[in-house]
Design an enzyme around this catalytic site. Structure first.
Site, PDB file in Angstrom:
ATOM      1  N   ASP A 165      -7.153   4.590  12.742  1.00 45.97           N
ATOM      2  CA  ASP A 165      -5.829   5.203  12.666  1.00 45.97           C
ATOM      3  C   ASP A 165      -5.811   6.511  11.895  1.00 45.97           C
ATOM      4  O   ASP A 165      -5.028   7.408  12.204  1.00 45.97           O
ATOM      5  CB  ASP A 165      -4.820   4.218  12.063  1.00 45.97           C
ATOM      6  N   ARG A 168       0.542   5.421  18.326  1.00 42.79           N
ATOM      7  CA  ARG A 168       0.283   6.482  17.353  1.00 42.79           C
ATOM      8  C   ARG A 168       0.800   7.863  17.759  1.00 42.79           C
ATOM      9  O   ARG A 168       1.322   8.597  16.906  1.00 42.79           O
ATOM     10  CB  ARG A 168      -1.207   6.538  17.002  1.00 42.79           C
ATOM     11  N   SER A 186      -4.998  -8.379   7.897  1.00 44.17           N
ATOM     12  CA  SER A 186      -3.967  -7.337   7.978  1.00 44.17           C
ATOM     13  C   SER A 186      -3.408  -7.306   9.386  1.00 44.17           C
ATOM     14  O   SER A 186      -4.089  -7.686  10.354  1.00 44.17           O
ATOM     15  CB  SER A 186      -4.555  -5.968   7.610  1.00 44.17           C
ATOM     16  N   ASP A 226       0.817  -1.217   0.000  1.00 41.50           N
ATOM     17  CA  ASP A 226       0.000   0.000   0.000  1.00 41.50           C
ATOM     18  C   ASP A 226       0.851   1.266   0.000  1.00 41.50           C
ATOM     19  O   ASP A 226       0.686   2.148  -0.854  1.00 41.50           O
ATOM     20  CB  ASP A 226      -0.942   0.014   1.208  1.00 41.50           C
TER      21      ASP A 226
END
Length: 413
Positions: free
Chosen positions: A123, A94, A179, A15
């Protein structure tokens, strides 16, 4: 005329590699940014790939220590948990990633930052709220929310075709049926076959922990020492004492991983309103949090603990999950966490065994809220049992009235 620069959060996967090429195609100079938060990754290979695709620079920043000390350990201090099950492994990473990416973007004079987050996940919210708090003027390019991108790349096959045409090296053409996101605290698994909440996660999916059914038959004991609610020492079964924060966390991870501790499979509520099924491995953090909760039972005042549980723990976890780390409410709550933890000092003797974390005992040299003599069933001690008679009588006043009112109405209690 010089091209505008964009700082891309880059993983080296399909990606973000395609997003890198697409941004270059759109006329940008792209600076790639990679955060080392403890994931098993060949950073040098990923960096070489980014430069080969056409990035003007690629930064790899080691954020492991600040991740543990600034995010994971405060989460342990307040027993942070989302919806009673999720230990926030992805959410915790994050803020440090976003902060470091903005620093790189500022250093390189970038006009924008970019990421590969999907348009349905948490996210994108976490990163972008952090970006705007850290640099209010920053522009964010989110390709998976742009029609010109997602209409062109409807699925993985479109990305693979684009990668082939653009000369992007791809290690495999077959997708894993889920994922993953990994850091020092955990590994998450979502999407693909896991989108059916009634499909059992395959045994070969789990990456970090041993299958509890195949874990050693011999338990492993260790001791965790806390000061003001923070993990300060880990003493192994062989007597080795570890005090460095990163090494302590890694050792807790290693013990838990060996014994299959920290697996969960849940359906959670995303911030944007969608439900999502996720599987998580959170080995060391599970042990640290559970030991901390146990120690609080010994040393923390009942009412302080209740207030912290009701207000601080719930809201701190919600803030982390929703991506509001860089906010005034987070600063306020962290000050409250510190205030609640000044007496949380002591040690917990622990055991990891076949998927379970077990507390063997706890003690504290400094905090004396627990009085064995007063609590004992075998001696009178300083607490006189007849004092409870009046206590019960007072507590019963309103309950008697409630019972009488129910009886008058002919209602059953």
């Amino acid at each position: 005329m010089a091209k505008e620069k964009v700082c891309l959060a880059y993983s080296g996967g399909l990606d973000t590699s395609c997003i890198l090429a697409w941004l270059i195609e759109k006329g940008y100079d792209v600076v790639c940014f990679m955060a080392d938060v403890g994931q098993e990754e060949d950073f040098e290979a990923a960096k070489a790939k980014a430069l080969k695709i056409g990035a003007v620079a690629c930064y790899v920043e080691d954020l492991r220590r600040e991740f543990i000390e600034e995010l994971c350990f405060p989460a342990v201090q307040c027993n942070a948990i989302y919806e009673n099950v999720y230990l926030l492994g992805t959410s915790l990473a994050r803020p440090v990633i976003a902060r470091s990416q903005i620093k790189v973007a500022q250093k390189e004079g970038c006009v924008a930052v970019s990421h590969g987050c999907t348009g349905k996940g948490n996210d994108q919210v976490r990163f972008e709220l952090a970006f705007y708090a850290l640099q209010p003027s920053i522009k964010v390019i989110a390709p998976w929310r742009l029609p010109e991108f997602y209409e062109r790349f409807a699925g993985r096959n479109d990305l693979l075709d684009y990668a082939e045409k653009a000369g992007i090296p791809v290690s495999s053409t077959k997708s894993k049926p889920w994922s993953m996101d990994e850091n020092l605290a955990h590994c998450s698994y979502e999407a693909g076959i896991l989108e059916d909440p009634d499909v059992t996660a395959p045994s070969d999916m789990w990456k970090l922990t041993v299958d509890p059914l195949k874990a050693p038959d011999t338990p492993e004991d260790f001791t965790l020492v806390f000061e003001k609610g923070l993990p300060k020492k880990l003493i192994t079964s062989k007597g080795k004492t570890i005090t460095d924060a990163v090494e302590l966390f890694l050792e807790a991870n290693a013990i838990a991983r060996r014994h299959g501790v920290g697996r969960i499979d849940i359906v959670e509520n995303r911030f944007i309103g969608l439900k999502s099924r996720g599987c998580y491995e959170t080995p060391g953090l599970t042990c640290l949090r559970s030991a901390h909760i146990d120690l609080e039972g010994l040393v923390l005042d009942r009412e302080v603990r209740a207030l912290r549980d009701q207000f601080v723990t719930f809201n701190y976890a919600k803030i982390l999950y929703n991506g509001l780390y860089f906010s005034p409410e987070r600063e306020f709550l962290e000050e409250s966490i510190v205030a609640s933890q000044k007496n949380v000092n002591g040690q917990v003797r622990c055991r990891a065994y076949k998927g379970s974390f077990i507390v063997l005992g706890r003690s504290s040299e400094t905090e004396k809220l627990y009085d064995a003599s007063e609590s004992s069933m075998d001696e009178i001690g300083a607490f006189s049992p007849d004092a409870t008679t009046g206590f019960i009588a007072v507590q019963a006043i309103r309950l008697k009235k409630y019972g009488e009112a129910k009886a008058e109405k002919g209602e059953r209690l």
